[in-house]
Design a protein around this motif. Structure first.
Motif, PDB file in Angstrom:
ATOM      1  N   ASP A   6       0.846  -1.189   0.000  1.00  0.00           N
ATOM      2  CA  ASP A   6       0.000   0.000   0.000  1.00  0.00           C
ATOM      3  C   ASP A   6       0.880   1.237   0.000  1.00  0.00           C
ATOM      4  N   LYS A   8       0.595   4.991   1.313  1.00  0.00           N
ATOM      5  CA  LYS A   8      -0.242   5.838   2.145  1.00  0.00           C
ATOM      6  C   LYS A   8       0.061   7.304   1.873  1.00  0.00           C
ATOM      7  N   GLU A 180     -10.860   5.586   5.942  1.00  0.00           N
ATOM      8  CA  GLU A 180     -10.416   5.245   4.594  1.00  0.00           C
ATOM      9  C   GLU A 180     -11.607   5.166   3.652  1.00  0.00           C
ATOM     10  N   THR A 182     -12.867   3.954  -0.116  1.00  0.00           N
ATOM     11  CA  THR A 182     -12.440   3.027  -1.159  1.00  0.00           C
ATOM     12  C   THR A 182     -13.472   2.941  -2.269  1.00  0.00           C
ATOM     13  N   GLN A 185     -10.194  -0.421  -6.667  1.00  0.00           N
ATOM     14  CA  GLN A 185      -8.827  -0.488  -6.157  1.00  0.00           C
ATOM     15  C   GLN A 185      -8.285   0.874  -5.734  1.00  0.00           C
ATOM     16  N   GLN A 186      -9.110   1.899  -5.741  1.00  0.00           N
ATOM     17  CA  GLN A 186      -8.674   3.231  -5.328  1.00  0.00           C
ATOM     18  C   GLN A 186      -8.974   3.446  -3.853  1.00  0.00           C
ATOM     19  N   LYS A 187      -8.054   4.086  -3.169  1.00  0.00           N
ATOM     20  CA  LYS A 187      -8.211   4.369  -1.745  1.00  0.00           C
ATOM     21  C   LYS A 187      -7.761   5.787  -1.434  1.00  0.00           C
ATOM     22  N   GLN A 189      -6.968   8.032   2.078  1.00  0.00           N
ATOM     23  CA  GLN A 189      -6.874   8.102   3.528  1.00  0.00           C
ATOM     24  C   GLN A 189      -7.280   9.502   3.994  1.00  0.00           C
TER      25      GLN A 189
END
Length: 284
Positions: A6, A8, A180, A182, A185-187, A189
């Protein structure tokens, strides 16, 4: 196999990551939530999984049911209990519900046996999250995960070393708070807030309020810093109520600092108190 990488970043940046490794499903149950302390039966479902060595319990809120309730009532707090012993507790909402809660100035509260996280919906800033995921993505398709978790081994070690360097004793195991968003597959924070956000950490049995000096947050450089803290007692238990502008790992410490050159000075009490809370320091 069994690992992922990941990246961040602060809000405003998108994290692209491989699909998470699926855990082993243990059980799925219906759950209740609360609106202004009034129980709402079967407004959520929980799934408990094992991911690596961690047990993860996710409570997924039925956003449509809550939205329907908001049309007829004007609650202020949505409380999502994540009961039972678990390493990671996750409350899952969708962006459409968060947006509606924001418009009504509501608060989402996640409660576990170890901690409580009270977050104004406006601080999630769903419009900014949506703009970075993609304006063509419907809000109801964006998952918002509010997490309370035992800090991992690395962060726990960093916090222990940092506390030792100040002469402080850790009273609680570090607890990590995370928000988070989502979509596929996109995230994104959500790590920074415009106003102080409250979290409570339950103190171990037998710990008295006098044994607590302050809450601390783990910084990106591995140091710890003071965060505004007060100790409260409720229902026979003691909690550290911590207010912060960020998400990270938090703990509670005991520290008593004194200085010989203030022993006869009018500021002695204040100086010792501020130093014990890691607000200021001294030199030999």
């Amino acid at each position: 196999a069994g690992h992922r990488l990941d990246y961040k970043l602060d809000i405003g940046s998108i994290i692209l990551a491989p699909k998470p490794v699926e855990g082993i499903s243990a059980k799925t149950e219906t759950e209740d939530v609360q609106l202004d302390s009034k129980s709402q039966s079967n407004y959520a479902t929980s799934t408990t999984t094992t991911v690596g060595s961690q047990q993860v319990k996710t409570v997924k809120v039925d956003s449509d049911k809550v939205l329907a309730k908001l049309e007829s009532e004007a609650p202020h707090v949505l409380t999502i209990p994540v009961s039972g012993k678990t390493d990671v507790a996750v409350a899952e909402l969708n962006g459409k519900l968060v947006k509606a809660m924001e418009s009504k100035e509501m608060v989402v509260q996640v409660k576990t046996d170890k901690a409580t996280y009270t977050l104004p919906a406006a601080q999630i800033n769903i419009d900014s999250v949506s703009s970075h995921i993609g304006k063509d993505v419907a809000l109801q398709d964006i998952k918002i995960n509010v997490k309370i978790a035992d800090a991992d081994a690395i962060k726990s070690s960093q916090m222990s070393v940092a506390a030792d360097s100040t002469g402080a004793n850790l009273i609680t195991a570090p607890v990590e708070f995370q928000v988070e968003a989502t979509y596929n597959q996109q995230k994104v924070q959500v790590d920074q807030f415009n106003n102080y956000v409250q979290r409570e950490i339950a103190l171990p049995e037998g710990v008295e309020p006098s044994q607590i000096t302050t809450g601390v947050v783990l910084n990106d450089d591995g140091t710890v810093s003071h965060v505004p803290t007060k100790v409260i007692q409720r229902g026979g238990h003691v909690y550290a109520s911590i207010n912060s502008l960020t998400n990270s790992a938090y703990s509670v410490v005991y520290l008593r600092k004194t200085f010989t050159d203030t022993e006869t000075h009018w500021s002695q009490g204040d100086v010792n108190d501020l130093a014990s809370r890691l607000v200021l320091g001294g030199v030999d």
